[in-house]
Write a protein that holds these residues in place. Structure first.
Motif, PDB file in Angstrom:
ATOM      1  N   PHE A 163       0.860  -1.180   0.000  1.00 18.11           N
ATOM      2  CA  PHE A 163       0.000   0.000   0.000  1.00 18.11           C
ATOM      3  C   PHE A 163       0.898   1.232   0.000  1.00 18.11           C
ATOM      4  O   PHE A 163       1.595   1.487   0.984  1.00 18.11           O
ATOM      5  CB  PHE A 163      -0.931   0.011   1.214  1.00 18.11           C
ATOM      6  N   VAL A 164       0.894   1.982  -1.090  1.00 16.43           N
ATOM      7  CA  VAL A 164       1.826   3.094  -1.242  1.00 16.43           C
ATOM      8  C   VAL A 164       1.106   4.430  -1.114  1.00 16.43           C
ATOM      9  O   VAL A 164      -0.112   4.535  -1.265  1.00 16.43           O
ATOM     10  CB  VAL A 164       2.563   3.017  -2.596  1.00 16.43           C
ATOM     11  N   ASN A 165       1.899   5.472  -0.848  1.00 16.55           N
ATOM     12  CA  ASN A 165       1.371   6.830  -0.716  1.00 16.55           C
ATOM     13  C   ASN A 165       1.450   7.629  -2.008  1.00 16.55           C
ATOM     14  O   ASN A 165       0.714   8.599  -2.181  1.00 16.55           O
ATOM     15  CB  ASN A 165       2.151   7.588   0.364  1.00 16.55           C
ATOM     16  N   ASP A 166       2.348   7.248  -2.880  1.00 15.17           N
ATOM     17  CA  ASP A 166       2.595   8.028  -4.100  1.00 15.17           C
ATOM     18  C   ASP A 166       1.497   7.763  -5.129  1.00 15.17           C
ATOM     19  O   ASP A 166       1.391   6.667  -5.668  1.00 15.17           O
ATOM     20  CB  ASP A 166       3.957   7.641  -4.673  1.00 15.17           C
ATOM     21  N   PRO A 167       0.675   8.789  -5.429  1.00 17.68           N
ATOM     22  CA  PRO A 167      -0.415   8.571  -6.387  1.00 17.68           C
ATOM     23  C   PRO A 167       0.064   8.395  -7.818  1.00 17.68           C
ATOM     24  O   PRO A 167      -0.698   7.974  -8.680  1.00 17.68           O
ATOM     25  CB  PRO A 167      -1.253   9.845  -6.249  1.00 17.68           C
ATOM     26  N   LEU A 168       1.348   8.722  -8.070  1.00 17.69           N
ATOM     27  CA  LEU A 168       1.883   8.643  -9.426  1.00 17.69           C
ATOM     28  C   LEU A 168       2.823   7.459  -9.628  1.00 17.69           C
ATOM     29  O   LEU A 168       3.479   7.366 -10.664  1.00 17.69           O
ATOM     30  CB  LEU A 168       2.627   9.953  -9.765  1.00 17.69           C
ATOM     31  N   THR A 169       2.904   6.573  -8.663  1.00 20.22           N
ATOM     32  CA  THR A 169       3.820   5.445  -8.806  1.00 20.22           C
ATOM     33  C   THR A 169       3.440   4.594 -10.016  1.00 20.22           C
ATOM     34  O   THR A 169       2.260   4.283 -10.219  1.00 20.22           O
ATOM     35  CB  THR A 169       3.840   4.577  -7.535  1.00 20.22           C
ATOM     36  N   PRO A 170       4.406   4.221 -10.857  1.00 18.81           N
ATOM     37  CA  PRO A 170       4.099   3.406 -12.046  1.00 18.81           C
ATOM     38  C   PRO A 170       3.458   2.062 -11.712  1.00 18.81           C
ATOM     39  O   PRO A 170       2.739   1.492 -12.547  1.00 18.81           O
ATOM     40  CB  PRO A 170       5.472   3.215 -12.694  1.00 18.81           C
TER      41      PRO A 170
ATOM     42  N   TYR B 269       4.609  20.208  -5.936  1.00 15.34           N
ATOM     43  CA  TYR B 269       5.044  20.567  -4.593  1.00 15.34           C
ATOM     44  C   TYR B 269       4.224  19.852  -3.525  1.00 15.34           C
ATOM     45  O   TYR B 269       4.623  19.827  -2.357  1.00 15.34           O
ATOM     46  CB  TYR B 269       4.960  22.086  -4.390  1.00 15.34           C
ATOM     47  N   LEU B 270       3.104  19.288  -3.903  1.00 14.67           N
ATOM     48  CA  LEU B 270       2.348  18.432  -2.995  1.00 14.67           C
ATOM     49  C   LEU B 270       2.637  16.961  -3.251  1.00 14.67           C
ATOM     50  O   LEU B 270       2.896  16.200  -2.334  1.00 14.67           O
ATOM     51  CB  LEU B 270       0.848  18.705  -3.135  1.00 14.67           C
ATOM     52  N   THR B 271       2.594  16.563  -4.513  1.00 16.84           N
ATOM     53  CA  THR B 271       2.834  15.147  -4.821  1.00 16.84           C
ATOM     54  C   THR B 271       4.283  14.754  -4.548  1.00 16.84           C
ATOM     55  O   THR B 271       4.578  13.577  -4.344  1.00 16.84           O
ATOM     56  CB  THR B 271       2.485  14.832  -6.283  1.00 16.84           C
ATOM     57  N   GLY B 272       5.200  15.743  -4.551  1.00 12.29           N
ATOM     58  CA  GLY B 272       6.612  15.451  -4.312  1.00 12.29           C
ATOM     59  C   GLY B 272       7.009  15.494  -2.852  1.00 12.29           C
ATOM     60  O   GLY B 272       8.184  15.358  -2.519  1.00 12.29           O
ATOM     61  N   SER B 273       6.044  15.660  -1.961  1.00  8.05           N
ATOM     62  CA  SER B 273       6.326  15.728  -0.529  1.00  8.05           C
ATOM     63  C   SER B 273       6.813  14.395   0.007  1.00  8.05           C
ATOM     64  O   SER B 273       6.496  13.323  -0.531  1.00  8.05           O
ATOM     65  CB  SER B 273       5.052  16.158   0.206  1.00  8.05           C
ATOM     66  N   ILE B 274       7.547  14.446   1.106  1.00  6.80           N
ATOM     67  CA  ILE B 274       7.976  13.222   1.785  1.00  6.80           C
ATOM     68  C   ILE B 274       6.771  12.380   2.188  1.00  6.80           C
ATOM     69  O   ILE B 274       6.855  11.150   2.264  1.00  6.80           O
ATOM     70  CB  ILE B 274       8.833  13.567   3.030  1.00  6.80           C
ATOM     71  N   LEU B 275       5.625  13.028   2.402  1.00  8.18           N
ATOM     72  CA  LEU B 275       4.410  12.299   2.760  1.00  8.18           C
ATOM     73  C   LEU B 275       3.919  11.425   1.621  1.00  8.18           C
ATOM     74  O   LEU B 275       3.167  10.463   1.839  1.00  8.18           O
ATOM     75  CB  LEU B 275       3.305  13.280   3.165  1.00  8.18           C
TER      76      LEU B 275
ATOM     77  N   THR C 287       9.247  21.437  -0.702  1.00 11.09           N
ATOM     78  CA  THR C 287       8.170  20.684  -0.062  1.00 11.09           C
ATOM     79  C   THR C 287       8.566  20.217   1.333  1.00 11.09           C
ATOM     80  O   THR C 287       7.711  20.096   2.218  1.00 11.09           O
ATOM     81  CB  THR C 287       7.759  19.464  -0.903  1.00 11.09           C
ATOM     82  N   MET C 288       9.851  19.976   1.552  1.00 11.42           N
ATOM     83  CA  MET C 288      10.299  19.569   2.883  1.00 11.42           C
ATOM     84  C   MET C 288      10.084  20.700   3.881  1.00 11.42           C
ATOM     85  O   MET C 288       9.590  20.481   5.005  1.00 11.42           O
ATOM     86  CB  MET C 288      11.770  19.166   2.857  1.00 11.42           C
TER      87      MET C 288
END
Length: 429
Positions: free
Chosen positions: A72-79, A106-112, A254-255
């Protein structure tokens, strides 16, 4: 003529058999609302802001399972999701809220939103600022800031009543995190306004606030680069300039954004919610006054019972995964419901009772208020310390403090996944 529905509410009620995160029953009383879903099952079909189908994970063990499972990943753009960006709820939501496309990274690239090696890389860059030793060394400064704010509370009173949220719960954590990161004192009130605008999820405010924040951070980095110090921002700049592959320009911005917002918003409302809980449970407050050593356990219980974060970030299944007999398919959206897990009677005895002695001293954390797994809150130890200092100093300095209004008259903004007070009027004596 009635006002048009907002992007947050226009889908409510479209699927009567599938609860929406904006349903009034979930916003107005999340403990009861999500508790009912938990008793329906450990995994319940629901709807996100944009009407996208999601799985609500509701029970303690299953929530922890999802939070620690790398599938279960957080990155909505993960391939690995193998789907178009326009099919991602978070990206659709950004569009609905009017965020300019060039600022969305700047949101999708966050550490979150980073996973695996990228998340580990970014976390390591800042984790040294949050080690146990660093937090211990920081305590005298936290105590000093706390005492100064408490001493000034009477200056803000009107008719004997002061708002603890405005004059204490917010200023304490924002001062601490801004000093740690390296944000000038004169800029801190603006950061509080920006944080409030972001949390509101109001399109008109977000469309102007977010660009202002990003521009401000870029300007801050340019200015600090000419006069590096020993703060966290200077350390990030050094890392970026030494090796851009370790920290990109977008990641650096973003950090800073994440550290400041996450470093004060949640802690402020832990202090507000916790103060209200103690004042409305005088037996528990008396326990704390009689035994100050109980404070670390008390903060854990307050984080469980009235923590400000009630659902974890949206997760995405990268393959078919079975959770408690429910098959979650690859690409499905999953929301771990922290407030439901923290009141799960399968894990806690009498979970709706506030019990400051519930958590054994020195034991591993027995709640999911700070999350779990790889994305466990980086600043949890700092937040706990600020809570300990805030509660102990507040009730020591003002032992007769009481509510300035009846509890039922306190206002809470209807924000999905958040529990916070708009204000907390108190009489100091």
């Amino acid at each position: 003529m009635s006002a048009p529905p907002s992007p947050l509410t226009e889908h409510v009620g479209k699927h009567p058999d599938e609860p929406n995160v904006m349903d009034p029953s979930l916003l107005n009383d999340p403990v009861t609302g999500y508790g009912k879903l938990r008793e329906q099952g450990p995994v319940v079909r629901g709807r996100f802001f944009d009407d996208a189908p999601v799985w609500f994970v509701t029970r303690f063990e299953e929530v922890r399972q999802v939070l620690r499972d790398p599938r279960f990943v957080n990155d909505p753009l993960t391939p690995a999701l193998d789907r178009a960006p326009e099919d991602t709820p978070v990206l659709r939501f950004m569009e609905q809220l009017g965020l300019p496309e060039h600022l969305r990274p700047y949101l999708t690239g966050s550490i979150l939103n980073k996973d695996a090696l990228d998340h580990t890389r970014l976390r390591r860059l800042v984790s040294r600022a949050f080690t146990a030793r660093k937090i211990t060394d920081l305590r005298p400064r936290v105590e000093q800031i706390t005492d100064e704010l408490l001493a000034r509370l009477p200056e803000h009173a009107e008719d004997g009543v002061v708002d603890l949220i405005q004059h204490f719960a917010y200023p304490l954590p924002i001062t601490v995190i801004c000093e740690l990161v390296g944000i000038a004192e004169e800029d801190r009130p603006q950061w509080r306004k920006w944080g409030s605008a972001l949390v509101s999820l109001e399109p008109d405010r977000l469309s102007t606030t977010f660009p202002e924040m990003i521009d401000h951070i870029h300007e801050l980095i340019r200015e600090r680069r000419d006069s590096l110090t020993d703060d966290l921002l200077s350390e990030l700049i050094r890392t970026h300039d030494d090796d851009g592959s370790r920290l990109s320009d977008v990641e650096m911005v973003t950090m800073v954004l994440t550290l400041i917002l996450a470093g004060h918003e949640t802690t402020a409302h832990l202090i507000g919610n916790g103060t209200l809980a103690l004042l409305t449970h005088p037996d528990q407050l008396r326990l704390l006054k009689d035994d100050p050593a109980l404070m670390p356990r008390a903060v854990h219980e307050l984080m469980r019972w009235c923590g400000p974060v009630q659902m974890a970030q949206l997760r995405y299944a990268t393959e078919d995964v079975e959770i408690a007999g429910t098959m979650i398919r690859k690409g499905d959206n999953v929301v771990p419901i922290l407030v439901a897990a923290n009141f799960d009677p399968r894990h806690y005895t009498d979970p709706e009772r506030l019990d400051l002695t519930r958590h054994p001293a020195g034991r591993a954390e027995n709640h999911v208020g700070f999350g779990h797994g790889a994305h466990y809150c980086l600043g949890a130890s700092l937040a706990r310390q600020e809570g300990e200092v805030a509660f102990s100093r507040l009730f020591a300095r003002y032992p007769d403090v009481s509510l300035g209004v009846a509890p039922e008259n306190l206002e809470r903004p209807a924000l999905p996944g958040n529990s916070r007070l708009s204000s907390l009027p108190l009489r100091l004596n």
